[in-house]
Scaffold this motif. Sequence first.
Motif, PDB file in Angstrom:
ATOM      1  N   ASN A 127       0.745  13.041   3.833  1.00 26.77           N
ATOM      2  CA  ASN A 127       1.053  14.279   4.566  1.00 26.77           C
ATOM      3  C   ASN A 127      -0.245  15.019   4.867  1.00 26.77           C
ATOM      4  OD1 ASN A 127       2.657  17.390   3.476  1.00 26.77           O
ATOM      5  ND2 ASN A 127       2.519  16.578   5.540  1.00 26.77           N
ATOM      6  N   HIS A 177      -2.156  16.569   1.912  1.00 29.27           N
ATOM      7  CA  HIS A 177      -1.585  16.146   0.633  1.00 29.27           C
ATOM      8  C   HIS A 177      -1.538  14.623   0.707  1.00 29.27           C
ATOM      9  CE1 HIS A 177      -0.735  20.324   0.613  1.00 29.27           C
ATOM     10  NE2 HIS A 177       0.334  20.255   1.380  1.00 29.27           N
ATOM     11  N   ARG A 229       9.852   6.018   7.236  1.00 27.50           N
ATOM     12  CA  ARG A 229       9.278   5.509   5.996  1.00 27.50           C
ATOM     13  C   ARG A 229       8.341   6.512   5.324  1.00 27.50           C
ATOM     14  NH1 ARG A 229       5.986   1.526   4.884  1.00 27.50           N
ATOM     15  NH2 ARG A 229       5.157   1.175   6.972  1.00 27.50           N
ATOM     16  N   ALA A 230       8.187   7.698   5.890  1.00 30.82           N
ATOM     17  CA  ALA A 230       7.316   8.696   5.253  1.00 30.82           C
ATOM     18  C   ALA A 230       7.852   9.047   3.864  1.00 30.82           C
ATOM     19  CB  ALA A 230       7.247   9.946   6.119  1.00 30.82           C
ATOM     20  N   LYS A 231       6.930   9.308   2.925  1.00 28.09           N
ATOM     21  CA  LYS A 231       7.342   9.615   1.551  1.00 28.09           C
ATOM     22  C   LYS A 231       8.119  10.915   1.466  1.00 28.09           C
ATOM     23  CE  LYS A 231       6.030   6.690  -1.772  1.00 28.09           C
ATOM     24  NZ  LYS A 231       6.066   5.524  -0.854  1.00 28.09           N
ATOM     25  N   LYS A 232       7.867  11.830   2.390  1.00 24.43           N
ATOM     26  CA  LYS A 232       8.631  13.068   2.398  1.00 24.43           C
ATOM     27  C   LYS A 232       8.749  13.568   3.826  1.00 24.43           C
ATOM     28  CE  LYS A 232       4.851  16.308   1.693  1.00 24.43           C
ATOM     29  NZ  LYS A 232       4.076  17.168   0.796  1.00 24.43           N
ATOM     30  N   GLU A 261       0.828  -1.212   0.000  1.00 28.24           N
ATOM     31  CA  GLU A 261       0.000   0.000   0.000  1.00 28.24           C
ATOM     32  C   GLU A 261       0.863   1.262   0.000  1.00 28.24           C
ATOM     33  OE1 GLU A 261      -2.763  -0.251   3.300  1.00 28.24           O
ATOM     34  OE2 GLU A 261      -4.262  -1.013   1.884  1.00 28.24           O
ATOM     35  N   ASP A 262       1.997   1.161   0.664  1.00 30.04           N
ATOM     36  CA  ASP A 262       2.889   2.323   0.748  1.00 30.04           C
ATOM     37  C   ASP A 262       3.853   2.384  -0.422  1.00 30.04           C
ATOM     38  OD1 ASP A 262       1.832   3.103   3.236  1.00 30.04           O
ATOM     39  OD2 ASP A 262       3.051   1.590   4.239  1.00 30.04           O
ATOM     40  N   CYS A 282       3.597  13.657   8.525  1.00 25.77           N
ATOM     41  CA  CYS A 282       3.527  12.811   7.330  1.00 25.77           C
ATOM     42  C   CYS A 282       3.801  11.369   7.756  1.00 25.77           C
ATOM     43  CB  CYS A 282       4.568  13.287   6.311  1.00 25.77           C
ATOM     44  SG  CYS A 282       4.524  12.441   4.717  1.00 25.77           S
ATOM     45  N   VAL A 283       2.948  10.458   7.297  1.00 30.85           N
ATOM     46  CA  VAL A 283       3.092   9.038   7.662  1.00 30.85           C
ATOM     47  C   VAL A 283       3.013   8.188   6.398  1.00 30.85           C
ATOM     48  CG1 VAL A 283       2.118   9.311   9.992  1.00 30.85           C
ATOM     49  CG2 VAL A 283       0.596   8.788   8.077  1.00 30.85           C
ATOM     50  N   PRO A 284       3.465   6.929   6.453  1.00 34.36           N
ATOM     51  CA  PRO A 284       3.227   6.048   5.310  1.00 34.36           C
ATOM     52  C   PRO A 284       1.725   6.043   5.006  1.00 34.36           C
ATOM     53  CG  PRO A 284       4.751   5.015   6.836  1.00 34.36           C
ATOM     54  CD  PRO A 284       4.226   6.255   7.520  1.00 34.36           C
ATOM     55  N   ILE A 285       1.374   6.062   3.750  1.00 33.77           N
ATOM     56  CA  ILE A 285      -0.012   6.281   3.343  1.00 33.77           C
ATOM     57  C   ILE A 285      -0.946   5.207   3.904  1.00 33.77           C
ATOM     58  CG2 ILE A 285       0.187   5.082   1.137  1.00 33.77           C
ATOM     59  CD1 ILE A 285      -1.438   7.360  -0.120  1.00 33.77           C
ATOM     60  N   ASP A 327       6.598   0.654  -0.861  1.00 27.39           N
ATOM     61  CA  ASP A 327       7.998   0.627  -0.449  1.00 27.39           C
ATOM     62  C   ASP A 327       8.371  -0.760   0.035  1.00 27.39           C
ATOM     63  OD1 ASP A 327       7.936   0.281   2.499  1.00 27.39           O
ATOM     64  OD2 ASP A 327       7.125   2.306   2.596  1.00 27.39           O
ATOM     65  N   ASP A 379       0.899  11.793  -0.563  1.00 25.86           N
ATOM     66  CA  ASP A 379       2.182  11.607   0.114  1.00 25.86           C
ATOM     67  C   ASP A 379       2.026  11.156   1.562  1.00 25.86           C
ATOM     68  OD1 ASP A 379       3.768  12.586  -2.065  1.00 25.86           O
ATOM     69  OD2 ASP A 379       3.114  14.606  -1.542  1.00 25.86           O
ATOM     70  N   ALA A 422       3.301  17.738  -4.996  1.00 23.02           N
ATOM     71  CA  ALA A 422       4.491  16.920  -4.738  1.00 23.02           C
ATOM     72  C   ALA A 422       4.256  15.459  -5.105  1.00 23.02           C
ATOM     73  CB  ALA A 422       4.903  17.034  -3.275  1.00 23.02           C
TER      74      ALA A 422
END
Lengths: 473, 473
Positions: free
Chosen positions: B389, B384, A194-197, A117-118, B355-358, A120, B387, B166
Motif C-alpha cells: 500500500n 505501508h 489480490r491486494a492484501k487490503k 513473493e505475495d 494498494c497492489v500485490p507486494i 498468496d 501490505d 496493519a
Amino acid sequence: MSVSEMLAPAAARDPKSTEAAIRELAAAFGNRLVTSQAVRQQHGHTTTWIPNQPPDAVVFPQSAADVQQVVRICATRNIPIIPFGTGTSLEGHVNAPQGGVSVDFRDMNRVLAVHSEDLDCVIEPGVTRKQLNEYLRDQGLFFPIDPGADASLGGMAATRASGTNAVRYGTMKDNVLSLKVVLANGEIMTTASRAKKSSAGYDLTRLMVGSEGTLGIITELTLKLYGIPEAISAGICPFPSVDAACNATILTIQSGIPVARIELLDALQVQATNAYSKLTLPETPMLLVEFHGSETSVAEQAERFGEIAKDLGGGPFEWATKAEERSKLWQARHDAYWAQRGIRPGSEALATDVCVPISRLAECVAETQADAAQAGFIAPIVGHVGDGNFHVTPLVDVNDADEMKKVTLFLERLAARALRMEGTCTGEHGIGQGKINYILAEHGPVTIGVMRAIKQTLDPQNIMNPGKMLPAG
Amino acid sequence: MSVSEMLAPAAARDPKSTEAAIRELAAAFGNRLVTSQAVRQQHGHTTTWIPNQPPDAVVFPQSAADVQQVVRICATRNIPIIPFGTGTSLEGHVNAPQGGVSVDFRDMNRVLAVHSEDLDCVIEPGVTRKQLNEYLRDQGLFFPIDPGADASLGGMAATRASGTNAVRYGTMKDNVLSLKVVLANGEIMTTASRAKKSSAGYDLTRLMVGSEGTLGIITELTLKLYGIPEAISAGICPFPSVDAACNATILTIQSGIPVARIELLDALQVQATNAYSKLTLPETPMLLVEFHGSETSVAEQAERFGEIAKDLGGGPFEWATKAEERSKLWQARHDAYWAQRGIRPGSEALATDVCVPISRLAECVAETQADAAQAGFIAPIVGHVGDGNFHVTPLVDVNDADEMKKVTLFLERLAARALRMEGTCTGEHGIGQGKINYILAEHGPVTIGVMRAIKQTLDPQNIMNPGKMLPAG
C-alpha cells in the motif's frame, strides 16, 4: 421448529421440474451427472447423527462455466443446488432437505497459481488443505487453517472453518483474499483483487465466507499463505483442573506469547486418547501447545509458557521438538473423534461446538461437564481454548428415542449457556441444519431480518442450499 | 461522470421537507441541533481538494436512542443522514452533496467496558484512537490500528481504516468483534457476540466495516485489544533504490519476521521530512521499521532484518530503542503530509492511496514517480510497503484549472495502474466521493450490482450517506 420437525423427510420441489432439470443436466454433462442411489446417499449428510437427505442428482463440474450452466438449468426449474466439497461438515450442510442437485467439486481441484513473493495462491474449490500443503511444501510455504478433517478449501471458506491454529493465524475469514462466486442468477462475481487490503466498497469476500452456499457457489479462491516457520516446537502440559488450564491460556495470550496452537483436553478425553492412540498421558486436564518462529524465539516462548503453567500448578511440561513426535501428538488430537467413539462402542459421537469470551471458558466447560454428568452422558471435551472455543461430544445411541430427546435438550442448554456468557452457538462448525434452531436466539430478530433480506435479494427463488442457516420465516 | 460533475453543487432534496425535519430535530434535541453556517461548514469535507459541501444541520446525539430518533425523523422526511467522527477522512465521506443532517459523535465518546482477560473493549463511536490508548495504558493494553490522524474509532470502522502497523495487526476489519448499528428504518442491529470467532450466519460485522455509513450508523463497537509489547524497537534504513527497499520488505515478510511496521519514504519525501521535522536523514529511499516482542525476540528480529537489508545494498541500519527517539521518528512519519505541503508553499496536498500485490509494488511506485515527473508534479511517496500500500501526494494549486485537470488524469492513470497490477484503487482511504469514478472499473458490473442490491435492500430511500461509494446507477 423442533429438531424432529426439522429432520422430518422433506418433500422435493415439483418432481416434474426436477426430472426435467436432471434430463437437461444429463444432456449437458453426460456421465458427469450421476443419479445412482449410492452416490446420492454419499452426497447427503454422513458424519453425525443428522439423518441422510440425499440430493436427486450429483453433478461433477470441471469449470466455473460448468457451474454457471448447472445454476442456470436449476434456476429455470426452481431446483435447489447444494455445493459439496468432501462432505466432512458436521451440521448437515450438504443435505438436500428439499431435494435438488449436489455440485461436487472433486474435479475442480487444481492449484492455479502460487505467488510466493505475495504469499498468496489461487485455487479451485475442490483442493483440500492437505493437497495444498503438499503442493506448497517445496516452496517453503503453507496454508495454516486446519479443521482436523482433510476438508476442501471451498467448503472451509463456505463454513468459515478454523481449527487448532486459529489462535495465531485466524480463521478462513482472515485468510481468504478474494473469491469467485457463481450467483443464483448464473453470473460470476469476483469479490476483490489480490491486494492484501482494500477499502473499496462492501466486503463481499467476508459476506461470502461463512455463507454456507446460501448466497452463491464458490468456484475459485485466492488464499493467504505463510512461510513454513524455521522452528516448530510442541508440548503437553497436565493441569490440576480445567480452570487452571484456562487461566494458563489467558495469561499466555495476555503476555503476548504468539502461541500457534493451544488445545485443551479434559480428563475424559485424555483417557479416551490414551486408549485409542496408545499413549500414556497423565489422565488429568491437559494443554497441547505449539510454538512457531525462529529457534531462539520458539525456545523463549516455550520457557515462558512453562513458567506460566508452573505458576498455575501445571506441569511437568514435556516437549516434542522432533517432527515425528509432534505428528504423533497432533494425530492423537485429530483422532479425538475416533477416540471418543471408542469409549462407548456402537455409539454416535454427537460432535458440537460453542465459543465464549475466554474469561468465561472455564465456567462454561465446568457447567457443561456437570450438565452432562447429571443428564447421564459420557461427553468428552476438547477445545481450541486460545479462542474460547470448545467441542463437547456426547456419545449417544441414535436408535434410543428417549436418549435422543435428552441429548437435544442438553444441546439446547449448551447453546443457551454460550449465549448467556456473551458467546456464540457455533465457533467453527456453522449452522447448517443442526443449529438452525439457535441462530435466532443468538442474533435476535433485527439481525436475522437483515440476513434474510440479503438472502432474499441475492437468491429470490431460494435455490442456493435451501433449508440451511436461516430458519423458515 | 467527470470529477467536475461529481463536485458540482448538489441540490438538497425537497427543501420544505428539510425545513420540517430540522424543526422536528430542534424540538427533540434543543441546542444539540445546530444550523449555523460555521458549524455546518466544519462538518463538510475540509481536509483535501474536494470542495466543502456542508449539511443543512448538525445534531449531537448522546445515545443510540438519540440516533434512532434522528434516523426516524429523517426517514419520514426522506432526508440524508451523514455520520461524522472527527472529519479526518480524505475522500469526502462527510460531505453532504444532497444536503441533510450530519450526526456528530463528539458526545458519544465513552469507553463502556474493558475486558482485559478477553482482550477486548466496548466503546462508543466518538472515542478516538489516542483517547482509547490513553485509557488503556495503565492496564498494559493497546489498540493497534493507527491511520495517522487521531480519528474516531467509529469513523475508522466505517472506512475500514488501517495505517502503519496493519502489516502485523491487520486493518479495522480484523479488529472489530461486533458492532451495534442503527439501520435506515431506525432499528438497532447487533452484528455479533463478544466471542473471538463464530460461524453463526452471515458476517454482518465485516459487511458494516468499510460501508462508509451507507448501510447504517455505528453506535457501539467491540474491539480487539493487545498487550503492550514488552519491548519495542524502531529503526531507519536507507536503500539505494525503491526496488531494493521493496525487495527487502518482501524477504522480511517471507522469512516470517513479525515486523510491526515497515514504511517506505521515497527520496523526495525524505527531503521534505528533513526540512519539516529538522532531521538529517540521508536523502535516499528509506525504510522505517518497528519490531514488537520480548527483548530477545526484538533484538533477533532487528538483527535478521539488518542482514536482509545489507544483502540488498541497504544500510547502515540505525536503531532507536528509546521511547523518545521512536516517538520523534514516528511523529516525523505521521507529519509526512505537513512536510509535503512545505515543499510547495500554498499548495494543496492531494493525498491518495492505492494498494497492489507486494511483488508489483516497486514497479508501481517507479511508474508512478515517472508519470508524476512527466506530468510536472512534485509528488512525494510514502508507503505501508508490508501490505503493498502506498500514498502519492501531488502538490497542486487548486485554483489552477489546467493543473487540476492534469492531476485528475494523473489520478485516473494511478488507479488504472493499480488495477492493472491486480491491486485496488484504495488500500485504506475508502471510496467516498473522491474515488467513486474508479470502483466500477475495480469490481466490474456484477460485483457492483451485488453491492447496489444490498444497498437498495437495506436503505431503499437512499438516505444513509447518499452520493458516496456507489456511483449513480
